[in-house]
Design a protein around this motif. Structure first.
Motif, PDB file in Angstrom:
ATOM      1  N   ILE A 120       0.837  -1.201   0.000  1.00 40.15           N
ATOM      2  CA  ILE A 120       0.000   0.000   0.000  1.00 40.15           C
ATOM      3  C   ILE A 120       0.870   1.248   0.000  1.00 40.15           C
ATOM      4  O   ILE A 120       0.599   2.210  -0.732  1.00 40.15           O
ATOM      5  CB  ILE A 120      -0.979  -0.020   1.194  1.00 40.15           C
ATOM      6  N   GLN A 121       1.932   1.223   0.788  1.00 44.42           N
ATOM      7  CA  GLN A 121       2.829   2.384   0.819  1.00 44.42           C
ATOM      8  C   GLN A 121       3.479   2.596  -0.544  1.00 44.42           C
ATOM      9  O   GLN A 121       3.651   3.732  -0.983  1.00 44.42           O
ATOM     10  CB  GLN A 121       3.893   2.220   1.909  1.00 44.42           C
TER      11      GLN A 121
ATOM     12  N   ALA B   8      -6.424   1.340  -1.185  1.00 47.23           N
ATOM     13  CA  ALA B   8      -6.909   0.635   0.010  1.00 47.23           C
ATOM     14  C   ALA B   8      -5.909   0.707   1.156  1.00 47.23           C
ATOM     15  O   ALA B   8      -4.709   0.819   0.944  1.00 47.23           O
ATOM     16  CB  ALA B   8      -7.166  -0.823  -0.332  1.00 47.23           C
ATOM     17  N   GLY B   9      -6.441   0.634   2.357  1.00 48.01           N
ATOM     18  CA  GLY B   9      -5.593   0.526   3.525  1.00 48.01           C
ATOM     19  C   GLY B   9      -5.161   1.823   4.159  1.00 48.01           C
ATOM     20  O   GLY B   9      -4.286   1.810   5.014  1.00 48.01           O
ATOM     21  N   LEU B  10      -5.748   2.940   3.766  1.00 49.46           N
ATOM     22  CA  LEU B  10      -5.379   4.185   4.430  1.00 49.46           C
ATOM     23  C   LEU B  10      -5.820   4.127   5.887  1.00 49.46           C
ATOM     24  O   LEU B  10      -6.900   3.643   6.194  1.00 49.46           O
ATOM     25  CB  LEU B  10      -6.049   5.384   3.759  1.00 49.46           C
ATOM     26  N   THR B  11      -4.997   4.656   6.761  1.00 44.16           N
ATOM     27  CA  THR B  11      -5.399   4.712   8.157  1.00 44.16           C
ATOM     28  C   THR B  11      -6.484   5.769   8.298  1.00 44.16           C
ATOM     29  O   THR B  11      -6.657   6.634   7.434  1.00 44.16           O
ATOM     30  CB  THR B  11      -4.211   5.095   9.071  1.00 44.16           C
ATOM     31  N   ALA B  12      -7.213   5.716   9.382  1.00 48.03           N
ATOM     32  CA  ALA B  12      -8.287   6.676   9.613  1.00 48.03           C
ATOM     33  C   ALA B  12      -7.735   8.103   9.617  1.00 48.03           C
ATOM     34  O   ALA B  12      -8.349   9.022   9.063  1.00 48.03           O
ATOM     35  CB  ALA B  12      -8.993   6.367  10.930  1.00 48.03           C
ATOM     36  N   ASP B  13      -6.561   8.290  10.225  1.00 52.43           N
ATOM     37  CA  ASP B  13      -5.955   9.626  10.272  1.00 52.43           C
ATOM     38  C   ASP B  13      -5.585  10.115   8.877  1.00 52.43           C
ATOM     39  O   ASP B  13      -5.808  11.283   8.546  1.00 52.43           O
ATOM     40  CB  ASP B  13      -4.711   9.628  11.169  1.00 52.43           C
ATOM     41  N   GLN B  14      -5.020   9.235   8.050  1.00 51.82           N
ATOM     42  CA  GLN B  14      -4.661   9.616   6.690  1.00 51.82           C
ATOM     43  C   GLN B  14      -5.910   9.986   5.894  1.00 51.82           C
ATOM     44  O   GLN B  14      -5.921  10.975   5.170  1.00 51.82           O
ATOM     45  CB  GLN B  14      -3.928   8.470   5.979  1.00 51.82           C
ATOM     46  N   GLN B  15      -6.958   9.201   6.049  1.00 53.23           N
ATOM     47  CA  GLN B  15      -8.190   9.469   5.316  1.00 53.23           C
ATOM     48  C   GLN B  15      -8.804  10.793   5.763  1.00 53.23           C
ATOM     49  O   GLN B  15      -9.242  11.589   4.929  1.00 53.23           O
ATOM     50  CB  GLN B  15      -9.173   8.324   5.516  1.00 53.23           C
TER      51      GLN B  15
ATOM     52  N   LYS C 277     -10.087  16.379   4.715  1.00 56.08           N
ATOM     53  CA  LYS C 277      -9.981  17.780   5.124  1.00 56.08           C
ATOM     54  C   LYS C 277      -9.417  18.618   3.982  1.00 56.08           C
ATOM     55  O   LYS C 277      -9.907  19.705   3.691  1.00 56.08           O
ATOM     56  CB  LYS C 277      -9.109  17.928   6.364  1.00 56.08           C
ATOM     57  N   GLN C 278      -8.386  18.100   3.306  1.00 59.13           N
ATOM     58  CA  GLN C 278      -7.805  18.817   2.171  1.00 59.13           C
ATOM     59  C   GLN C 278      -8.832  18.969   1.056  1.00 59.13           C
ATOM     60  O   GLN C 278      -8.906  20.018   0.415  1.00 59.13           O
ATOM     61  CB  GLN C 278      -6.561  18.095   1.645  1.00 59.13           C
ATOM     62  N   LEU C 279      -9.626  17.923   0.833  1.00 53.96           N
ATOM     63  CA  LEU C 279     -10.668  18.004  -0.191  1.00 53.96           C
ATOM     64  C   LEU C 279     -11.686  19.089   0.152  1.00 53.96           C
ATOM     65  O   LEU C 279     -12.116  19.863  -0.704  1.00 53.96           O
ATOM     66  CB  LEU C 279     -11.378  16.660  -0.353  1.00 53.96           C
ATOM     67  N   LEU C 280     -12.069  19.135   1.416  1.00 49.90           N
ATOM     68  CA  LEU C 280     -13.044  20.135   1.841  1.00 49.90           C
ATOM     69  C   LEU C 280     -12.495  21.544   1.766  1.00 49.90           C
ATOM     70  O   LEU C 280     -13.232  22.496   1.536  1.00 49.90           O
ATOM     71  CB  LEU C 280     -13.537  19.821   3.269  1.00 49.90           C
ATOM     72  N   ASP C 281     -11.189  21.683   1.978  1.00 45.50           N
ATOM     73  CA  ASP C 281     -10.560  23.012   1.902  1.00 45.50           C
ATOM     74  C   ASP C 281     -10.687  23.618   0.505  1.00 45.50           C
ATOM     75  O   ASP C 281     -10.647  24.824   0.347  1.00 45.50           O
ATOM     76  CB  ASP C 281      -9.082  22.954   2.300  1.00 45.50           C
ATOM     77  N   PHE C 282     -10.832  22.767  -0.497  1.00 44.94           N
ATOM     78  CA  PHE C 282     -10.995  23.264  -1.874  1.00 44.94           C
ATOM     79  C   PHE C 282     -12.436  23.652  -2.081  1.00 44.94           C
ATOM     80  O   PHE C 282     -12.861  24.322  -2.900  1.00 44.94           O
ATOM     81  CB  PHE C 282     -10.565  22.216  -2.908  1.00 44.94           C
TER      82      PHE C 282
END
Length: 186
Positions: A114-115, A169-176, A181-186
């Motif tokens: 995943i990384q 797949a496999g993003l941690t909750a914090d990463q997601q 948040k970045q998506l919402l900032d746009f």
């Protein structure tokens, strides 16, 4: 990493090393299992030694990097643990311990995969940003004549990158959460 057939080149050399898989209930069963586990451990250590030699000598093109070497070592370990499970019997406590070790290795391999995907996506995004900057600087694209058009194109590129990253797949909750948040900032 796939552990289909590590060291397949040497399979013939180890073909003579067979571990008995018949399970009996005679009084010598524990001794037989211990002897078979000892034989299996010796085989595993021989394979490790051979793999290390090949890695150090650098003659095998599939073992040029430390990452490739570590991947092959993990494959050997998984094979060893699987054979050990067959020796002790799949329903035994030892088999559960061996299976836990296998699962730990597979989880680690999955995280690494995943990384790698995330890193590849980031590299692609950075290349696309560079390409967009060069296209804007060249003035050859009619759609990028103004700074506003360039900024909008860069925003769109960033949104696509963030969405692709979320799909991995496999993003941690914090990463997601950080990406959302970045998506919402746009």
């Amino acid at each position: 990493a796939s552990c289909q057939d590590p060291l397949s080149v040497f399979s013939a050399a180890w073909a003579g090393e067979k571990i008995s898989q018949d399970k009996d209930s005679r009084p010598g069963k524990k001794k037989r299992i211990k002897a078979e586990l000892d034989t299996e451990k010796k085989l595993y250590e021989q394979k490790q030694a051979t793999l290390k030699e090949f890695y150090l000598e650098g003659h095998d093109e599939t073992l040029q990097t430390e990452k490739q070497f570590n991947s092959e070592m993990e494959c050997l370990q998984i094979e060893h643990l699987q054979r050990s499970i067959r020796i002790v019997g799949e329903k035994s406590q030892e088999a559960a311990q061996y299976q836990n070790q296998i699962n730990d290795i597979k989880i680690k391999q999955q995280r690494e995969h995943i990384q790698q995907q995330i890193d590849a996506e980031k590299e692609l995004y950075e290349q696309q940003q560079t390409d967009l900057k060069l296209l804007y600087a060249s003035g050859n694209d009619e759609n990028l004549r103004t700074e506003q058009a360039y900024n909008e194109a860069m925003e769109q590129l960033t949104l696509m990158h963030l969405e692709r990253t979320l799909q991995i797949a496999g993003l941690t909750a914090d990463q997601q959460k950080a990406i959302e948040k970045q998506l919402l900032d746009f």
